[in-house]
Scaffold this active site. Structure first.
Site, PDB file in Angstrom:
ATOM      1  N   GLU A  38      -2.851  18.094  -0.094  1.00 39.68           N
ATOM      2  CA  GLU A  38      -1.529  18.601   0.238  1.00 39.68           C
ATOM      3  C   GLU A  38      -0.642  18.882  -0.969  1.00 39.68           C
ATOM      4  OE1 GLU A  38      -0.099  19.351   3.396  1.00 39.68           O
ATOM      5  OE2 GLU A  38      -2.235  19.288   3.900  1.00 39.68           O
ATOM      6  N   SER A  68     -19.315  21.059  55.587  1.00 38.62           N
ATOM      7  CA  SER A  68     -19.385  20.286  56.820  1.00 38.62           C
ATOM      8  C   SER A  68     -18.498  19.052  56.826  1.00 38.62           C
ATOM      9  CB  SER A  68     -20.833  19.867  57.093  1.00 38.62           C
ATOM     10  OG  SER A  68     -21.619  21.009  57.359  1.00 38.62           O
TER      11      SER A  68
END
Length: 657
Positions: free
Chosen positions: A98, A363
Site C-alpha cells: 500500500e 403431488s
C-alpha cells in the site's frame, strides 16, 4: 541625449535583482493564492477533535430460543490492537503493498502520485491510485467516499495534519485498527477473528498477506467468496515484501506452500439463511436501529445444526442423480420456526430457497384436494377407479403409465395416483381446492386449471410447512414466525410477539382431520413415503415430484411438528429420476431422526376415526385433457439406515496460493 537613469529614477535592476524581485512577488502572491485555495477547501473540513471516537452502525444480535447467540449483523469492531504485539511481518505486508515510502513522505507521495498518473494516462482509465496510508486513514476517519476534487484536496490537507499531529507509528496503528476488511469487520483484530478465528497477534505470514491484499477491494479479494483471486493477490503482496526486504525469498516460498485455512463464517455466525429472513422483518417492525439490538428468535440451534447436516449429507448422497440444492423448514404447533435451511452452503450461494424460491409442489399439493373432498362428505374408504381420464383437452397420466382399476381414496393418496386426484379436484371444484389451500397457509398465486390438482402451483417450502401444520396440531392455522422479542442493549422492549398474539383459528374440523391424518400415515407406512419412516414415532406426510423430475418434495409431520423438504436445481433443469420418496424423504428422516428425541414429540392429535364401509363413488364424466405433472414413483424397498451421529464442526476452507 539625456541619461534615462537620470532624474532620480534609480539604476536599472540587474538580472539577479530582477529575478529576486519577481520571485518574491510571485511567491507572495502564490502564498496568498495557496492560503486562499486551502481556506476554500478547509471551510467544510470535518471536526478532527473526535479522532478517537468510533462511530459505527448499530449491531443486531440474533439469539436462539434458549438465548444462545446465532449471529451478529452490523459493523463489528474489536478492541484496538497494539502494534508492538503484532508479528513484524503484519504491518510490513500492508506497507509493502500500500505505501512503500510511508516512513519518508509528508503524508502524500509525489512519486506515487506521478507514477499512478502516468499509468492511468497510458491505460486511458483509472488503473492505479497514488493514495498513501495516511491519506487512506484521513479518508476513512473523516471523509465520504465521493470521488471529486474537493474531497481529494481535503484528503491531502488532513493527511498533512495527521503527519504533524501523530508519529508514523501512531498513524500506522490507527490505520490498521480502523481500515475496513469486508464482512462488517473494521480493524485488523476484527478481521483476524472474522476470517481466521484467531487474534491478530497470532496471524501467520500467509494470513497477513491475504488481509493486506484485501485493501484493493474487500469484496473483490475476499478469501471467502473469491478464493482464487484473493490467493493471487496475496502472492503479489508476498512478492512486494521480498522486494522491500521485509521477508526473505525462503520465507516467501514457505508461505506460498502453506495453505491458509479460512472460516466461511464466524464461529458465532450460524443459520445465515434464517438470519437473512429475520433481518428485513426486524427493520419492518422497529425501523433502522439507532442502538444495538437483541432479537430473541424461535430457532433451536441444536435442531438447526441437525437440519444443516441432514441437508448437506442428503445432497451429497444424491449428487450423482443431479441433486444440487435443497431447502428445509421445520415448524412447531404454534408456527414457530425451529429450523430453517435455505441451501446447501451459504458461503457459496446466499439465495434463500426456503422462503424466496417458488417451485412447483407436485403431488405434495394433493392433500388440499383430498381435504376438500373429505369436507364435502367423502371418507378414506370411498372406492374410486383409476382409469383413463380426459378433462377438456387435458389427459393426466400416472407415473408408471398404467391404471390400477378400483381402489379406495386412502390407497389413491398413498400411491399418489394422478387420475384419481385430477378427477376428485374436478368434482369438488378447483376453486374450492384453492380456497382450502389458502385457508391452511398457501399465499402464492394458485391457478385454477385442472392441472393444479397435480401440483402445477409454485410455492415455497415455508408455505408448505405452514399449510401442513394444521394436520399436525389438531386443525389450527399456524402462520410461520421467527421473532419472539426485540430489545435494546439497555433492556427496552421494542417488540413482543406475545402481546400481539391472537387466538388460535381452527381451519380443519372433524371428521376431515382424522381422515386426512389416517391417509397420510398410510403414505409413510405403505405408500410413496416409506423412506421417511422413523421407528417409534407417529409419522404422516406426502411426497411430491414434478414433471421431468425438476422438483422433489417431502412434507411430513408428527404431533405438533412439521417439516418441509425440497430438492432440485437452481436453474430448474431436471434431475435424474429423483422423486419425493427419494432424496427429500432421506433428508427428512436424517433430520427427524436427530430432532425427534430432543423434541419429545407425541402422537399426531385428532385420534383415528373408523371410516364407513367402502362405497363405490360411481362413474365420473370426462370433461377436460394434457400431461400429468405430479405423479409419484411406486415405493422401492429402502435400506434401513442408522441414525447418523452428530456431524463435527465443518473445518474451515483452505485458500491455496
Amino acid at each position: 541625449m539625456a541619461n534615462p537613469q537620470a532624474g532620480g529614477t534609480g539604476a536599472r535592476r540587474t538580472p539577479l535583482q530582477a529575478f529576486l524581485y519577481w520571485g518574491t512577488v510571485i511567491g507572495v502572491w502564490g502564498l496568498i493564492f495557496l492560503v486562499a485555495f486551502l481556506a476554500v477547501f478547509a471551510i467544510d473540513l470535518p471536526d478532527v477533535s473526535k479522532l478517537n471516537d468510533v462511530t459505527r452502525q448499530p449491531s443486531i444480535s440474533y439469539l436462539d430460543r434458549s438465548g444462545a447467540l446465532i449471529a451478529v449483523r452490523g459493523s463489528q469492531y474489536a478492541p484496538p490492537v497494539d502494534l508492538e504485539k503484532l508479528p513484524e511481518y503484519v504491518p510490513e505486508a500492508f506497507l509493502a503493498i500500500e505505501d512503500r515510502r510511508f516512513y519518508w513522505h509528508p503524508g502524500f507521495d509525489p512519486i506515487g502520485i506521478a507514477r499512478a498518473g502516468v499509468a492511468n494516462v497510458k491505460a486511458g482509465k483509472v488503473v492505479a491510485g497514488g493514495s498513501t496510508i495516511t491519506q487512506q486513514l484521513a479518508r476513512n476517519l473523516f471523509l465520504t467516499l465521493d470521488q471529486n476534487w474537493r474531497r481529494k484536496v481535503q484528503e491531502l490537507i488532513l493527511a498533512v495534519w495527521l503527519e504533524i499531529k501523530f508519529s508514523k507509528k501512531e498513524i500506522l496503528a490507527l490505520y490498521l485498527n480502523r481500515v475496513y476488511f469486508g464482512a462488517g469487520a473494521y480493524g485488523i483484530e476484527a478481521a483476524s477473528q472474522r476470517y481466521f478465528n484467531k487474534p491478530a497477534s497470532k496471524l501467520t505470514l500467509g494470513e497477513a498477506s491475504l488481509l493486506a491484499g484485501m485493501m484493493k477491494g474487500p469484496s473483490r479479494y475476499s478469501p471467502v467468496s473469491a478464493k482464487e483471486r484473493a490467493a493471487r493477490r496475496a502472492t503479489i503482496v508476498l512478492d512486494e515484501m521480498v522486494r522491500t526486504k521485509a521477508i526473505t525469498p525462503e520465507e516467501r516460498e514457505a508461505a506460498v506452500k502453506t495453505p491458509v485455512r479460512v472460516s466461511a463464517v464466524l464461529a458465532n455466525q450460524r443459520a445465515q439463511y434464517f438470519t437473512d429472513w429475520m433481518d428485513g422483518q426486524v427493520r419492518a417492525l422497529v425501523g433502522e436501529p439507532t442502538e444495538d439490538l437483541y432479537v430473541e428468535t424461535t430457532l433451536d440451534l441444536p435442531i438447526q445444526a441437525a437440519a444443516e447436516q441432514a441437508v448437506r449429507a442428503g445432497v451429497a448422497r444424491n449428487k450423482a442423480a443431479g441433486v444440487q440444492q435443497a431447502a428445509l423448514v421445520a415448524l412447531d404447533a404454534e408456527g414457530r420456526v425451529r429450523a430453517y435451511v435455505g441451501g446447501v452452503d451459504y458461503s457459496e450461494s446466499q439465495f434463500d430457497r426456503a422462503s424466496v424460491a417458488k417451485r412447483q409442489a407436485g403431488s405434495a399439493f394433493k392433500p388440499f384436494v383430498y381435504l376438500t373432498a373429505m369436507e364435502q362428505g367423502r371418507n378414506p374408504g370411498v372406492v374410486v377407479v383409476d382409469e383413463p381420464l380426459k378433462i377438456g383437452n387435458w389427459e393426466p397420466r400416472n407415473y408408471d403409465g398404467r391404471f390400477a382399476g378400483a381402489m379406495t381414496l386412502e390407497t389413491a393418496l398413498a400411491k399418489s395416483t394422478n387420475t384419481v386426484a385430477a378427477r376428485l379436484a374436478n368434482e369438488v371444484g378447483t376453486g374450492n381446492v384453492a380456497s382450502t389451500a389458502r385457508r391452511l397457509g398457501i399465499s402464492s398465486k394458485i391457478q385454477l386449471d385442472p392441472s393444479m390438482a397435480l401440483g402445477a402451483v409454485e410455492v415455497s417450502p415455508l408455505e408448505m410447512a405452514q399449510a401442513y401444520a394444521p394436520f399436525s396440531n389438531g386443525g389450527f392455522r399456524a402462520r410461520a414466525w421467527g421473532i419472539s422479542r426485540i430489545r435494546t442493549a439497555s433492556g427496552k422492549v421494542l417488540y413482543d410477539h406475545n402481546i400481539e398474539k391472537r387466538g388460535r383459528q381452527s381451519v380443519i374440523g372433524s371428521p376431515a382431520l382424522p381422515y386426512m391424518n389416517q391417509m397420510m400415515r398410510t403414505v409413510v407406512t405403505g405408500g410413496t413415503g416409506t423412506a421417511a419412516r422413523v421407528p417409534g414415532f407417529d409419522i404422516a406426510g406426502k411426497t411430491g415430484t414434478t414433471s421431468d423430475y425438476r422438483d422433489a418434495w417431502f412434507v411430513g409431520y408428527t404431533g405438533g411438528f412439521v417439516v418441509a423438504v425440497w430438492t432440485g436445481k437452481d436453474d430448474n433443469t431436471p434431475m435424474r429420476r429423483v422423486t419425493g420418496g427419494g432424496a427429500p424423504a432421506q433428508i427428512w428422516k436424517g433430520f427427524m431422526g436427530q430432532a425427534l428425541p430432543r423434541l419429545k414429540a407425541g402422537p399426531i392429535p385428532g385420534g383415528r376415526i373408523a371410516p364407513p364401509e367402502p362405497e363405490n363413488q360411481g362413474p365420473i364424466d370426462d370433461i377436460l385433457s394434457g400431461i400429468g405433472i405430479g405423479g409419484e414413483e411406486p415405493p422401492e424397498p429402502q435400506p434401513r439406515a442408522p441414525t447418523p451421529a452428530p456431524e463435527p464442526a465443518r473445518p474451515p476452507e483452505e485458500v491455496p496460493f
